[in-house]
Design a protein around this motif. Structure first.
Motif, PDB file in Angstrom:
ATOM      1  N   THR A  13     -14.119 -14.222 -18.725  1.00  0.00           N
ATOM      2  CA  THR A  13     -13.514 -14.818 -19.873  1.00  0.00           C
ATOM      3  C   THR A  13     -13.782 -14.313 -21.277  1.00  0.00           C
ATOM      4  O   THR A  13     -12.816 -14.092 -21.937  1.00  0.00           O
ATOM      5  CB  THR A  13     -13.653 -16.335 -19.558  1.00  0.00           C
ATOM      6  OG1 THR A  13     -13.472 -17.019 -18.409  1.00  0.00           O
ATOM      7  CG2 THR A  13     -12.738 -17.056 -20.790  1.00  0.00           C
ATOM      8  N   HIS A  14     -14.932 -14.071 -21.483  1.00  0.00           N
ATOM      9  CA  HIS A  14     -15.104 -13.729 -22.963  1.00  0.00           C
ATOM     10  C   HIS A  14     -15.677 -12.174 -23.142  1.00  0.00           C
ATOM     11  O   HIS A  14     -16.495 -11.880 -22.056  1.00  0.00           O
ATOM     12  CB  HIS A  14     -16.581 -14.659 -23.220  1.00  0.00           C
ATOM     13  CG  HIS A  14     -16.204 -16.315 -23.264  1.00  0.00           C
ATOM     14  ND1 HIS A  14     -15.442 -16.737 -23.921  1.00  0.00           N
ATOM     15  CD2 HIS A  14     -16.861 -16.767 -22.221  1.00  0.00           C
ATOM     16  CE1 HIS A  14     -15.612 -17.857 -23.749  1.00  0.00           C
ATOM     17  NE2 HIS A  14     -16.466 -18.076 -22.745  1.00  0.00           N
ATOM     18  N   PRO A  15     -14.762 -11.475 -23.694  1.00  0.00           N
ATOM     19  CA  PRO A  15     -15.196  -9.969 -23.816  1.00  0.00           C
ATOM     20  C   PRO A  15     -16.522  -9.785 -24.189  1.00  0.00           C
ATOM     21  O   PRO A  15     -17.218  -8.577 -24.093  1.00  0.00           O
ATOM     22  CB  PRO A  15     -14.119  -9.479 -24.893  1.00  0.00           C
ATOM     23  CG  PRO A  15     -13.457 -11.043 -25.683  1.00  0.00           C
ATOM     24  CD  PRO A  15     -13.895 -12.115 -24.796  1.00  0.00           C
ATOM     25  N   GLY A  16     -17.186 -10.621 -25.119  1.00  0.00           N
ATOM     26  CA  GLY A  16     -18.484 -10.398 -25.557  1.00  0.00           C
ATOM     27  C   GLY A  16     -19.581 -10.163 -24.314  1.00  0.00           C
ATOM     28  O   GLY A  16     -20.427  -9.389 -24.494  1.00  0.00           O
ATOM     29  N   ASN A  17     -19.172 -10.822 -23.258  1.00  0.00           N
ATOM     30  CA  ASN A  17     -19.916 -10.911 -22.102  1.00  0.00           C
ATOM     31  C   ASN A  17     -19.892  -9.410 -21.424  1.00  0.00           C
ATOM     32  O   ASN A  17     -20.975  -8.990 -20.762  1.00  0.00           O
ATOM     33  CB  ASN A  17     -19.624 -12.003 -21.026  1.00  0.00           C
ATOM     34  CG  ASN A  17     -20.303 -13.102 -21.641  1.00  0.00           C
ATOM     35  OD1 ASN A  17     -21.331 -13.398 -22.236  1.00  0.00           O
ATOM     36  ND2 ASN A  17     -19.749 -14.338 -21.309  1.00  0.00           N
ATOM     37  N   ILE A  18     -18.598  -9.015 -21.623  1.00  0.00           N
ATOM     38  CA  ILE A  18     -18.599  -7.776 -21.065  1.00  0.00           C
ATOM     39  C   ILE A  18     -19.478  -6.455 -21.969  1.00  0.00           C
ATOM     40  O   ILE A  18     -20.255  -5.607 -21.480  1.00  0.00           O
ATOM     41  CB  ILE A  18     -17.136  -7.169 -21.028  1.00  0.00           C
ATOM     42  CG1 ILE A  18     -16.360  -8.251 -20.365  1.00  0.00           C
ATOM     43  CG2 ILE A  18     -16.993  -5.711 -20.606  1.00  0.00           C
ATOM     44  CD1 ILE A  18     -14.725  -7.856 -20.496  1.00  0.00           C
ATOM     45  N   GLY A  19     -19.528  -6.838 -23.190  1.00  0.00           N
ATOM     46  CA  GLY A  19     -20.324  -5.913 -23.974  1.00  0.00           C
ATOM     47  C   GLY A  19     -21.710  -6.101 -23.762  1.00  0.00           C
ATOM     48  O   GLY A  19     -22.480  -5.219 -23.508  1.00  0.00           O
ATOM     49  N   GLY A  20     -22.119  -7.174 -23.554  1.00  0.00           N
ATOM     50  CA  GLY A  20     -23.488  -7.501 -23.084  1.00  0.00           C
ATOM     51  C   GLY A  20     -23.895  -7.118 -21.992  1.00  0.00           C
ATOM     52  O   GLY A  20     -25.179  -6.549 -21.786  1.00  0.00           O
ATOM     53  N   ALA A  21     -23.265  -7.151 -21.011  1.00  0.00           N
ATOM     54  CA  ALA A  21     -23.410  -6.716 -19.785  1.00  0.00           C
ATOM     55  C   ALA A  21     -23.607  -5.014 -19.583  1.00  0.00           C
ATOM     56  O   ALA A  21     -24.559  -4.561 -19.130  1.00  0.00           O
ATOM     57  CB  ALA A  21     -22.491  -7.057 -18.603  1.00  0.00           C
ATOM     58  N   ALA A  22     -22.676  -4.250 -20.416  1.00  0.00           N
ATOM     59  CA  ALA A  22     -22.750  -2.905 -20.694  1.00  0.00           C
ATOM     60  C   ALA A  22     -24.248  -2.499 -21.317  1.00  0.00           C
ATOM     61  O   ALA A  22     -24.732  -1.547 -20.996  1.00  0.00           O
ATOM     62  CB  ALA A  22     -21.563  -2.532 -21.418  1.00  0.00           C
ATOM     63  N   ARG A  23     -24.417  -3.491 -22.187  1.00  0.00           N
ATOM     64  CA  ARG A  23     -25.837  -2.867 -22.803  1.00  0.00           C
ATOM     65  C   ARG A  23     -26.925  -3.249 -22.044  1.00  0.00           C
ATOM     66  O   ARG A  23     -27.825  -2.410 -22.001  1.00  0.00           O
ATOM     67  CB  ARG A  23     -26.019  -3.838 -24.109  1.00  0.00           C
ATOM     68  CG  ARG A  23     -27.164  -3.784 -24.927  1.00  0.00           C
ATOM     69  CD  ARG A  23     -27.252  -4.772 -26.014  1.00  0.00           C
ATOM     70  NE  ARG A  23     -28.515  -4.421 -26.707  1.00  0.00           N
ATOM     71  CZ  ARG A  23     -28.864  -5.271 -27.776  1.00  0.00           C
ATOM     72  NH1 ARG A  23     -28.269  -6.082 -28.452  1.00  0.00           N
ATOM     73  NH2 ARG A  23     -30.166  -4.835 -28.367  1.00  0.00           N
ATOM     74  N   ARG A  49     -20.863  -6.378 -29.163  1.00  0.00           N
ATOM     75  CA  ARG A  49     -21.934  -6.761 -28.206  1.00  0.00           C
ATOM     76  C   ARG A  49     -22.661  -5.729 -27.424  1.00  0.00           C
ATOM     77  O   ARG A  49     -23.688  -5.666 -26.776  1.00  0.00           O
ATOM     78  CB  ARG A  49     -21.545  -7.875 -27.357  1.00  0.00           C
ATOM     79  CG  ARG A  49     -21.131  -9.141 -27.785  1.00  0.00           C
ATOM     80  CD  ARG A  49     -22.540  -9.973 -28.163  1.00  0.00           C
ATOM     81  NE  ARG A  49     -23.255 -10.210 -26.911  1.00  0.00           N
ATOM     82  CZ  ARG A  49     -22.899 -11.062 -26.034  1.00  0.00           C
ATOM     83  NH1 ARG A  49     -21.922 -11.885 -26.133  1.00  0.00           N
ATOM     84  NH2 ARG A  49     -23.878 -10.989 -24.812  1.00  0.00           N
ATOM     85  N   ALA A  50     -21.805  -4.566 -27.248  1.00  0.00           N
ATOM     86  CA  ALA A  50     -22.512  -3.194 -26.234  1.00  0.00           C
ATOM     87  C   ALA A  50     -23.567  -2.637 -27.032  1.00  0.00           C
ATOM     88  O   ALA A  50     -24.576  -2.145 -26.350  1.00  0.00           O
ATOM     89  CB  ALA A  50     -21.394  -2.435 -26.113  1.00  0.00           C
ATOM     90  N   SER A  51     -23.413  -2.776 -28.553  1.00  0.00           N
ATOM     91  CA  SER A  51     -24.714  -2.145 -29.378  1.00  0.00           C
ATOM     92  C   SER A  51     -25.168  -0.928 -28.789  1.00  0.00           C
ATOM     93  O   SER A  51     -26.363  -0.708 -28.544  1.00  0.00           O
ATOM     94  CB  SER A  51     -26.020  -3.258 -29.240  1.00  0.00           C
ATOM     95  OG  SER A  51     -25.646  -4.559 -29.850  1.00  0.00           O
ATOM     96  N   GLY A  52     -24.340   0.159 -28.862  1.00  0.00           N
ATOM     97  CA  GLY A  52     -24.623   1.346 -28.492  1.00  0.00           C
ATOM     98  C   GLY A  52     -24.135   1.817 -26.703  1.00  0.00           C
ATOM     99  O   GLY A  52     -24.368   3.037 -26.632  1.00  0.00           O
TER     100      GLY A  52
END
Length: 255
Positions: A13-23, A49-52
């Motif tokens: 649902t939240h795109p930030g969680n996708i970035g967090g998961a990638a990180r 949120r992926a931060s690199g």
């Protein structure tokens, strides 16, 4: 070996969680991310949120179904936050890390599947997994962020890999070598559909009152590590059974 492991996020649902998961994945050396019908992707929030870990987002595969996400996989682990009506083979995160590395080291494709933030995976989706994984969080505050769950399981995979608990190549294993490759999940899905059609045709399965029959059969075959030649035999049996149900004559293979 880690390239054989994919992380699958279903219905994020939240795109930030996708970035967090990638990180979280990149921290632990995992690079393959698959999204099943994300609400929003790509997204600047995911990038932030992926931060690199932008390279993981750039190579992320977006698919329309869990079946497509699991194509080619011989081992699938699904995260589950609660007990289900039908018990399923269960692993804790430490056990799951060892199991994943053991299979990936043999060149097999493995998937770690995570569900929706608000509801997790459905029963049908969990029945497509060989094992369920439960993270034993505080029962008084058990809600775990999606990216945090990915971090926990990715860490256990890396821990098992670094500890050398399984051989880097299957030839060094104490386990007997397989005669053939394991059937993949997409091949097994074709078998399950064929099996259900056959059981309905012979009157063994009432589609109006299935009573968990197919779920139990999925659990049975899922823990059997069916090899491809064995699956061909099973499909052949089903085909001949369907012919018999239609009253068609049987033709021997040597005729």
């Amino acid at each position: 070996m880690l390239q054989n492991i994919r992380v699958v996020l279903v219905g994020t649902t939240h795109p930030g969680n996708i970035g967090g998961a990638a990180r979280a994945m990149k921290n632990m050396g995992l690079t393959r991310l698959v999204l099943v019908e994300p609400r929003v992707f790509p997204s600047p929030e995911a990038d932030a949120r992926a931060s690199g870990a932008d390279d993981i987002l750039a190579s992320t595969q977006v698919v329309a179904s869990l079946e497509e996400a699991l194509t080619g996989c011989s081992l699938v682990l699904g995260t589950s936050a609660r007990d289900r009506s039908l018990p399923w083979p269960m692993l804790n995160p430490r056990e799951s890390g060892v199991k994943v590395v053991e299979q990936a080291a043999q060149g097999l494709e493995v998937a770690l599947v995570f569900g929706r933030e608000h509801a997790g995976l459905t029963n049908d989706e969990l029945q497509r997994c060989h094992f369920h994984v439960h993270i034993a969080s505080n029962p008084d505050f058990s809600s775990l962020n999606l990216a945090a769950a990915v971090q926990v399981l990715s860490y256990e995979v890396r821990t098992a890999w670094l500890a050398g608990q399984v051989p880097v190549n299957a030839q060094a294993s104490n386990q007997p070598a397989r005669e053939s490759e394991l059937a993949t999940m997409d091949e097994m899905e074709g078998f399950y559909a064929h099996l259900e059609q056959t059981l309905v045709a012979i009157g063994f399965l009432d589609p109006e009152k299935p009573r968990h029959l197919m779920a139990r059969l999925r659990r049975l075959y899922g823990r059997s590590e069916v090899e491809r030649p064995e699956l061909s035999i099973l499909r052949g049996i089903l085909t001949e059974t369907q012919k018999a149900a239609r009253g068609e004559p049987h033709k021997r293979k040597d005729q």
